[in-house]
Design an enzyme around this catalytic site. Structure first.
Site, PDB file in Angstrom:
ATOM      1  N   LYS A   5       8.982 -54.375  -5.798  1.00  0.00           N
ATOM      2  CA  LYS A   5       8.657 -53.276  -5.309  1.00  0.00           C
ATOM      3  C   LYS A   5       7.214 -52.763  -5.793  1.00  0.00           C
ATOM      4  CE  LYS A   5      10.883 -48.497  -4.883  1.00  0.00           C
ATOM      5  NZ  LYS A   5      12.046 -47.819  -5.325  1.00  0.00           N
ATOM      6  N   GLU A  37      28.730 -42.924  -4.561  1.00  0.00           N
ATOM      7  CA  GLU A  37      29.146 -41.559  -4.641  1.00  0.00           C
ATOM      8  C   GLU A  37      30.544 -41.278  -4.588  1.00  0.00           C
ATOM      9  OE1 GLU A  37      25.121 -41.562  -2.681  1.00  0.00           O
ATOM     10  OE2 GLU A  37      27.163 -42.622  -2.093  1.00  0.00           O
ATOM     11  N   ARG A  59      29.247 -37.741   1.446  1.00  0.00           N
ATOM     12  CA  ARG A  59      29.739 -39.271   1.438  1.00  0.00           C
ATOM     13  C   ARG A  59      31.244 -39.225   0.506  1.00  0.00           C
ATOM     14  NH1 ARG A  59      25.157 -43.696   1.121  1.00  0.00           N
ATOM     15  NH2 ARG A  59      25.983 -44.563   2.871  1.00  0.00           N
TER      16      ARG A  59
END
Length: 636
Positions: free
Chosen positions: A288, A375, A403
């Site tokens: 990243k 979640e 969610r």
């Protein structure tokens, strides 16, 4: 490697020749590293001008080039997960010149969206959807007899969500021509990357290997023990080279891990895999922020950046400190409450930094649980903690709590469990657009029995309401917006408010009362000064302050409800329902987010667009009064 973000557009003659992937595919493979370098420089320049997601895009420059180089996009379907990493994709798919409008009003969206480009095959924003979507596309293509590929690019973080594994499990049963590319940028699955790994990836993805494998299967399948021995031997050898077992057991042909910044390895491996039948899995390891030293060293801090502004020539001698962000208010409250309450547990689905659980995690590591992008698990985990005497606080963004709606109802509310939801990013979040807007939490929670729903007007009320929800026995939610407050003094106490009690903030002389839910109270007060209206800070959506509403209904001719949330089913609807049930005859006007998705832009711009700034509130109320005047039967 770059150390500074270029402030001027870099000279990119090769990139200027690539407006669409078809032009990319005309390049020689030896030109691709040069293109990657120029693409990375241009990405740095664009995001430096506009702000936006940063590190993820830098990490997939080579992967993006390789995918568009090998596959016939947009005929072949390329689905990006979440979309944080999609800026290089946008640049290579006809939107290079529009990149400076990124995340701005009427400009490019922060994430892929179908209406923006045929190369954006699926609109995204929330994680872990790519495999399901790509599998659906593969099924549709097969039904139509179309020979095209479906490719899902998913990060290692998104792979933690159950939805991703549900799709992986189904893909093997469907046996569709699906390629899943795992972009592993945190070394969370395997660090086995290098020349040997890249070599084996080429070998195992080659046509010769698959021809030999299928031929052996046909020959040995008539001798069950021999075929089983051969199969186990192959798994053992591959397992020595790569973490393939899990994905192979799910029915995928696993290849990798390979270096995601090695274009030769990427191009050759993808070329080999392009025409393989059935579910395929390519494990790519990237870094990243690759190519930009500060982002490599701090991938979390450079996940997204704001627009880079030139430093002011003269800085004020004593600059006024900025008010704390609402997430900082929550983070401070959580630590303070944890010092007093030994059974407090903090739970978050991969939002440690965004929700400001950093100090809590450092101070109380045994009571801090980051469950990753999961979640549903976060909410049911909290329910389990509450069942046996713990007091869980779930720190979650409004858009992500959507969610886990079934878990909110079934696992928490039905059992009336003692769970506090600290709901960040409520309302319009601005540049990230409709996929991240927290406009629907009031309607989707208000209809659930046992819920207490609070809407603080400022930073201090946020702290007070968090304490209120914590001490309440049962499920409670405090919703607060993104960004900083207005700068009110924050008390150090952990005192609670009386549940279901609002307060009058202004007594006006006109027959108009504004009932404000949340931080729009301050716009309401500004509007009330013009209209000489009364203003109530309602504080609670559920339970409502019914005596206060009854009193205002009897004194006024028009009640105006105000909320930074969906009008349909929102706090205003709750007021309307109460008035109807009580038989109170008073005109009402509900102001909030209209029944459409609000596009990206600066938060202030979006509030103005929805008529939720002080001027818009005044204009709407005055228009309502004017339209009512000709009707003698109306009170206004």
């Amino acid at each position: 490697m770059l150390h500074e973000i270029p402030r001027h557009r870099p000279d990119t003659p090769l990139l200027d020749r690539v407006d669409l992937p078809a032009q990319l595919r005309e390049l020689d493979a030896c030109q691709l590293p040069q293109l990657a370098e120029q693409l990375r420089e241009y990405l740095l320049y664009c995001v430096g001008q506009t702000g936006g997601h940063f590190g993820a895009g830098l990490g997939v420059v080579e992967l993006t080039i390789a995918l568009h180089y090998i596959f016939n996009t947009p005929e072949d379907r390329l689905v990006w997960d979440v979309g944080h990493q999609a800026y290089p994709h946008k640049i290579l798919t006809g939107r290079r010149e529009a990149m400076l409008s990124l995340r701005q009003r009427d400009g490019l969206a922060a994430f892929p969206r179908r209406s923006e480009s045929p190369y954006d095959t699926f609109g995204v924003g929330h994680s872990s959807t790519s495999i399901s979507a790509a599998l659906g596309m593969a099924i549709a293509s097969r039904m139509q007899g179309r020979d095209r590929r479906a490719i899902a690019v998913i990060g290692d973080g998104a792979m933690t969500a159950g939805m991703a594994f549900e799709a992986l499990n189904h893909a093997s049963e469907v046996n569709a021509n699906l390629l899943v590319v795992l972009n592993d940028n945190d070394m969370s699955i395997s660090a086995n990357v290098g020349g040997l790994s890249n070599y084996f990836a080429r070998l195992l993805s080659s046509r010769a290997y698959h021809t030999m494998r299928e031929g052996s299967r046909k020959v040995l399948s008539g001798i069950p023990r021999a075929w089983e021995l051969a199969r186990r031997t192959e798994e053992h050898v591959k397992g020595m080279m790569a973490p393939s077992t899990l994905f192979e057991e799910l029915g995928f042909n696993y290849i990798g891990p390979i270096d995601g910044h090695n274009l030769d390895a990427l191009v050759s491996t993808l070329h080999n895999m392009r025409n393989l039948k059935g579910p395929q899995f390519l494990h790519v390891v990237t870094q990243k922020g690759h190519g930009f030293a500060p982002a490599e060293q701090d991938p979390i801090g450079y996940h997204a950046i704001t627009k880079l502004e030139p430093e002011a020539a003269v800085k004020p001698a004593n600059p006024k400190p900025a008010p704390p962000k609402y997430s900082n208010v929550f983070g401070r409250w959580l630590v303070d409450m944890a010092e007093q309450e030994s059974m407090l547990v903090g739970i978050t689905p991969a939002m440690k930094d965004g929700s400001d659980l950093i100090e809590f995690a450092d101070r109380f590591p045994d009571r801090y649980f980051d469950v990753a992008i999961a979640e549903q698990h976060a909410v049911t985990l909290a329910a389990g903690v509450a069942c046996d005497g713990g007091k869980p606080v779930v720190a979650i963004y409004s858009t992500f709590l959507q969610r886990a709606y079934d878990q909110l109802i079934h696992d928490v509310a039905v059992q009336n469990l003692d769970v506090l939801f600290a709901i960040d990013r409520a309302g319009l979040v601005g540049e990230d657009g409709p996929t991240h807007a927290g406009c629907y939490d009031i309607p989707y929670m208000r209809c659930v029995p046992n819920m207490v729903i609070m809407t603080p007007a400022d930073e201090n009320e946020t702290r007070q309401m968090l304490s209120t929800g914590y001490h309440h026995q049962g499920p409670a939610a405090v919703r607060y917006p993104r960004g900083s407050g207005i700068g009110v003094e924050i008390t150090e106490s952990l005192d609670s408010l009386a549940i279901g009690e609002g307060e009058m903030r202004r007594e006006g002389n006109s027959p108009i009362a504004i009932l404000a839910f949340g931080t729009l109270l301050h716009s309401a007060l500004g509007a009330a000064d013009t209209l000489d209206a009364s203003v109530a800070n309602m504080r609670f959506v559920k339970p409502l302050d019914e005596p206060l509403i009854r009193s205002l209904a009897l004194k006024n001719q028009l009640l105006v409800t105000l909320e930074e949330g969906a009008i349909m089913g929102g706090a205003g609807s709750a007021v309307n329902e109460f008035l109807q049930a009580e038989g109170l005859q008073v005109a009402t006007l509900n102001l909030g987010i209209p029944d459409r998705f609000i596009e990206h832009g600066k938060p202030a711009e979006l509030l103005t667009e929805c008529g939720l700034d002080a001027e818009g509130i005044v204009a709407t109320i005055q228009a309502r009064i004017k339209s009512s005047q000709p009707h003698k039967s109306a009170k206004l």
